[in-house]
Design an enzyme around this catalytic site. Structure first.
Site, PDB file in Angstrom:
ATOM      1  N   ASP A   1       0.866  -1.162   0.000  1.00  0.00           N
ATOM      2  CA  ASP A   1       0.000   0.000   0.000  1.00  0.00           C
ATOM      3  C   ASP A   1       0.914   1.226   0.000  1.00  0.00           C
ATOM      4  OD1 ASP A   1      -2.453   1.549   0.480  1.00  0.00           O
ATOM      5  OD2 ASP A   1      -1.640   1.839   2.492  1.00  0.00           O
TER       6      ASP A   1
ATOM      7  N   ASP B   1      -0.197   5.141   0.940  1.00  0.00           N
ATOM      8  CA  ASP B   1      -0.454   6.105   2.007  1.00  0.00           C
ATOM      9  C   ASP B   1      -0.482   5.417   3.364  1.00  0.00           C
ATOM     10  OD1 ASP B   1      -1.816   8.813   0.534  1.00  0.00           O
ATOM     11  OD2 ASP B   1      -1.844   6.939  -0.598  1.00  0.00           O
TER      12      ASP B   1
ATOM     13  N   ASP C   1      -1.640  -0.902   6.029  1.00  0.00           N
ATOM     14  CA  ASP C   1      -1.797  -0.214   7.312  1.00  0.00           C
ATOM     15  C   ASP C   1      -3.249  -0.073   7.740  1.00  0.00           C
ATOM     16  OD1 ASP C   1      -2.238   3.288   6.833  1.00  0.00           O
ATOM     17  OD2 ASP C   1      -2.442   1.753   5.294  1.00  0.00           O
TER      18      ASP C   1
END
Length: 223
Positions: free
Chosen positions: A7, A9, A169
């Site tokens: 991922d 961001d 995250d």
């Protein structure tokens, strides 16, 4: 080939400062002033533009879905204009990427940021060429947590989608990996790090220095 898909961001980079600045530019256009705080609202920022617009409008008691729809493209344009003023890569991230590449893994990115903006940011940070694939929110007809973008990122990196690990995250990343039937590693150093253990990923990552060994344990060596 085995692959490691990241991922963007909140995983590879802390992009929250620039995202919040773009959202606040929208709120100022609305006559509301700055509705989001760079420290308090990091977690919301890393969940995307619509989440930020929704939160700010709710605080102003002005929430309407149509207003979110109206200002979302304005937010994206504001973000594109100042995409890397505050953004920083997390410590050790690119060193871990280099080690994975040296070990023979395919490495790519699967993000819910629009592909154009993800590419612009990676180019600006000087790391786009380190990733063999980039699949954004609008690359395909579906986006995470649908598993197909993750599978496509693995394929474009030259790998087998069934032999990959997703580093992320959020619950979105956990659910994407689960839907694809592959392991996930969730980072604990982002603003929502304390919540990651409750999502029961296959591994938690406190420090990027530990990632190559974790990947080897989860999907084996690629040599």
């Amino acid at each position: 080939m085995r692959t490691v898909i990241f991922d963007l961001d909140g995983t590879l980079a802390d992009t929250s400062g620039d995202l919040i600045a773009a959202a606040n530019a929208c709120f100022r256009q609305m006559g509301l002033g700055d509705m989001l705080d760079a420290d308090r609202d990091q977690g919301t920022a890393l969940r995307g533009g619509r989440r930020m617009l929704t939160l700010g409008l709710q605080r102003a008691e002005r929430f309407e879905p149509s207003v979110v729809d109206q200002y979302y493209p304005i937010l994206l344009e504001a973000y594109a204009q100042q995409i890397d003023r505050h953004t920083v890569l997390y410590p050790g991230a690119m060193e871990a990427v280099a080690q994975l590449c040296a070990a023979g893994y395919g490495v790519g990115i699967c993000t819910n940021k629009p592909e154009r903006l993800a590419d612009q940011l990676l180019q600006s940070l000087g790391v786009r060429d380190k990733f063999a694939s980039l699949v954004g929110a609008d690359t395909l007809a579906v986006h995470k947590p649908d598993p197909e973008p993750l599978r496509e990122a693995a394929r474009r990196a030259g790998g087998d989608p069934a032999r990959t690990v997703l580093v992320g995250d959020s619950d979105t990343d956990r659910n994407t990996a689960r839907a694809a039937g592959v392991p996930s590693v969730l980072v604990t150093f982002g603003p929502s790090g304390d919540d990651m253990a409750a999502l029961q990923p296959e591994a938690l990552l406190d420090d990027y220095a530990d990632l190559p060994a974790l990947v080897g344990q989860l999907i084996g060596a690629n040599s």
